[in-house]
Design a protein around this motif. Structure first.
Motif, PDB file in Angstrom:
ATOM      1  N   LYS A  24       0.775  -1.544  -0.152  1.00 45.21           N
ATOM      2  CA  LYS A  24       0.127  -0.178   0.218  1.00 45.21           C
ATOM      3  C   LYS A  24       0.895   1.295   0.338  1.00 45.21           C
ATOM      4  O   LYS A  24       0.958   1.971  -0.689  1.00 45.21           O
ATOM      5  CB  LYS A  24      -1.027   0.283   1.526  1.00 45.21           C
ATOM      6  CG  LYS A  24      -2.318  -1.380   1.130  1.00 45.21           C
ATOM      7  CD  LYS A  24      -2.664  -0.871   3.142  1.00 45.21           C
ATOM      8  CE  LYS A  24      -4.240  -1.481   2.065  1.00 45.21           C
ATOM      9  NZ  LYS A  24      -4.147  -1.970   3.553  1.00 45.21           N
ATOM     10  N   SER A  25       2.181   1.199   1.119  1.00 48.20           N
ATOM     11  CA  SER A  25       2.704   2.057   1.112  1.00 48.20           C
ATOM     12  C   SER A  25       3.328   2.974  -0.338  1.00 48.20           C
ATOM     13  O   SER A  25       3.644   3.231  -1.298  1.00 48.20           O
ATOM     14  CB  SER A  25       3.999   2.045   2.168  1.00 48.20           C
ATOM     15  OG  SER A  25       5.242   3.277   1.827  1.00 48.20           O
ATOM     16  N   TYR A  26       3.989   1.509  -1.297  1.00 53.12           N
ATOM     17  CA  TYR A  26       4.719   1.624  -2.467  1.00 53.12           C
ATOM     18  C   TYR A  26       3.235   1.838  -3.723  1.00 53.12           C
ATOM     19  O   TYR A  26       3.714   3.690  -4.048  1.00 53.12           O
ATOM     20  CB  TYR A  26       5.345   0.094  -3.317  1.00 53.12           C
ATOM     21  CG  TYR A  26       6.029  -0.754  -1.830  1.00 53.12           C
ATOM     22  CD1 TYR A  26       7.078   0.031  -1.698  1.00 53.12           C
ATOM     23  CD2 TYR A  26       6.422  -1.740  -2.189  1.00 53.12           C
ATOM     24  CE1 TYR A  26       8.311  -0.612  -0.309  1.00 53.12           C
ATOM     25  CE2 TYR A  26       7.043  -2.232  -1.816  1.00 53.12           C
ATOM     26  CZ  TYR A  26       8.616  -1.618  -1.571  1.00 53.12           C
ATOM     27  OH  TYR A  26       9.389  -2.400  -0.096  1.00 53.12           O
ATOM     28  N   THR A  27       2.087   2.107  -3.598  1.00 46.86           N
ATOM     29  CA  THR A  27       1.983   1.945  -4.227  1.00 46.86           C
ATOM     30  C   THR A  27       1.127   3.568  -4.208  1.00 46.86           C
ATOM     31  O   THR A  27       1.095   3.800  -5.028  1.00 46.86           O
ATOM     32  CB  THR A  27      -0.110   1.440  -3.937  1.00 46.86           C
ATOM     33  OG1 THR A  27       0.474  -0.388  -4.680  1.00 46.86           O
ATOM     34  CG2 THR A  27      -1.049   1.706  -5.695  1.00 46.86           C
ATOM     35  N   ARG A  28       1.052   3.866  -2.288  1.00 50.42           N
ATOM     36  CA  ARG A  28       0.728   5.873  -2.555  1.00 50.42           C
ATOM     37  C   ARG A  28       2.029   6.357  -4.068  1.00 50.42           C
ATOM     38  O   ARG A  28       1.548   7.263  -3.994  1.00 50.42           O
ATOM     39  CB  ARG A  28       0.644   5.514  -1.103  1.00 50.42           C
ATOM     40  CG  ARG A  28      -0.960   5.447  -0.957  1.00 50.42           C
ATOM     41  CD  ARG A  28      -0.922   5.522   0.472  1.00 50.42           C
ATOM     42  NE  ARG A  28      -0.788   5.008   1.570  1.00 50.42           N
ATOM     43  CZ  ARG A  28      -0.897   4.141   2.266  1.00 50.42           C
ATOM     44  NH1 ARG A  28      -1.887   3.922   2.089  1.00 50.42           N
ATOM     45  NH2 ARG A  28       0.133   4.116   3.157  1.00 50.42           N
ATOM     46  N   GLN A  29       3.237   5.639  -3.119  1.00 48.15           N
ATOM     47  CA  GLN A  29       4.344   6.540  -3.816  1.00 48.15           C
ATOM     48  C   GLN A  29       4.189   6.324  -4.654  1.00 48.15           C
ATOM     49  O   GLN A  29       4.584   7.335  -5.557  1.00 48.15           O
ATOM     50  CB  GLN A  29       5.703   6.281  -3.446  1.00 48.15           C
ATOM     51  CG  GLN A  29       5.805   6.028  -2.274  1.00 48.15           C
ATOM     52  CD  GLN A  29       7.193   4.925  -1.190  1.00 48.15           C
ATOM     53  OE1 GLN A  29       7.685   5.117  -2.186  1.00 48.15           O
ATOM     54  NE2 GLN A  29       6.989   5.133   0.122  1.00 48.15           N
TER      55      GLN A  29
END
Length: 230
Positions: free
Chosen positions: A58-63
């Motif tokens: 989820k963090s990678y996706t937002r980044q």
């Protein structure tokens, strides 16, 4: 969501990395393309085979979305499923699905001769390419906020899974010979979307051709009989 146990070439996460997500940098490129099509964490993990936690994905996706100037829109609710009786029920859905199937499996169609992607990276590359081709061919103006693709990337993934699970079957129309995918859970094979969309009536057309042939044969026999009598 993905059938089978494809784990070759999976996306292995880097520890404490700030500029890259995975050990293989090609997976970073794939992830950037993938999150533009789906932000469903479970599907991303399934397609990449990653060992990263859902929180990290989820963090990678937002980044990645932020870097591309796209506002995150994490999906909620149940994902598409080939076990739903509503899947591929409309004619227009089956028309688009037929095109996706043709692009994915090629002219030989699914079966023992279709190519099997044993590598997760290659499998995802193929799905990204096929879905991109589908969008550009059938919905070339979608970037100008015109008609959006009828089937989403998740629908496409589920479609291929359903075919491999033998829940989605392929039916060849006896009239126009078009091949349409449909859900076997619907119990009745739906009408041909190609004939319906193009308002084809091949049965009537064949009857008219046969009528004209019979008329031609009859006239020819009458002509020969008249010559014989003469």
């Amino acid at each position: 969501m993905q059938g089978g146990n494809l784990q070759i070439g999976r996306a292995l996460a880097l520890n404490r990395a700030r500029t890259a997500c995975f050990e293989d940098s090609s997976w970073d490129d794939r992830l950037e393309k993938l999150v533009k099509l789906t932000q469903r964490t479970s599907l991303i993990i399934d397609l990449t085979g990653t060992d990263a936690t859902p929180a990290r994905i989820k963090s990678y996706t937002r980044q990645r979305l932020q870097a591309c100037g796209i506002a995150p829109n994490l999906p909620r609710g149940n994902p598409p499923s080939y076990e739903s009786k509503a899947f591929l029920k409309p004619d227009d859905d089956r028309l688009d699905a037929a095109y996706l199937v043709a692009l994915h499996f090629g002219p030989r169609g699914p079966g023992e001769f279709s190519e099997v992607e044993a590598d997760l990276g290659q499998a995802l590359d193929k799905r990204l390419e096929v879905y991109g081709r589908y969008c550009s061919d059938l919905y070339p103006l979608k970037d100008q906020h015109h008609r959006a693709p009828r089937l989403g990337f998740e629908d496409y993934v589920v479609l291929i899974q359903g075919i491999k699970a033998k829940v989605i079957a392929l039916h060849v129309c006896r009239d126009c010979k078009g091949c349409q995918p449909y859900s076997t859970l619907q119990t009745v094979t739906p009408s041909c979307p190609f004939c319906n969309r193009m308002k084809l009536d091949m049965g009537m057309a064949r009857s008219e051709v046969e009528r004209r042939l019979q008329q031609h044969r009859s006239c020819r026999h009458q002509h020969l009989a008249a010559r014989h009598c003469a």
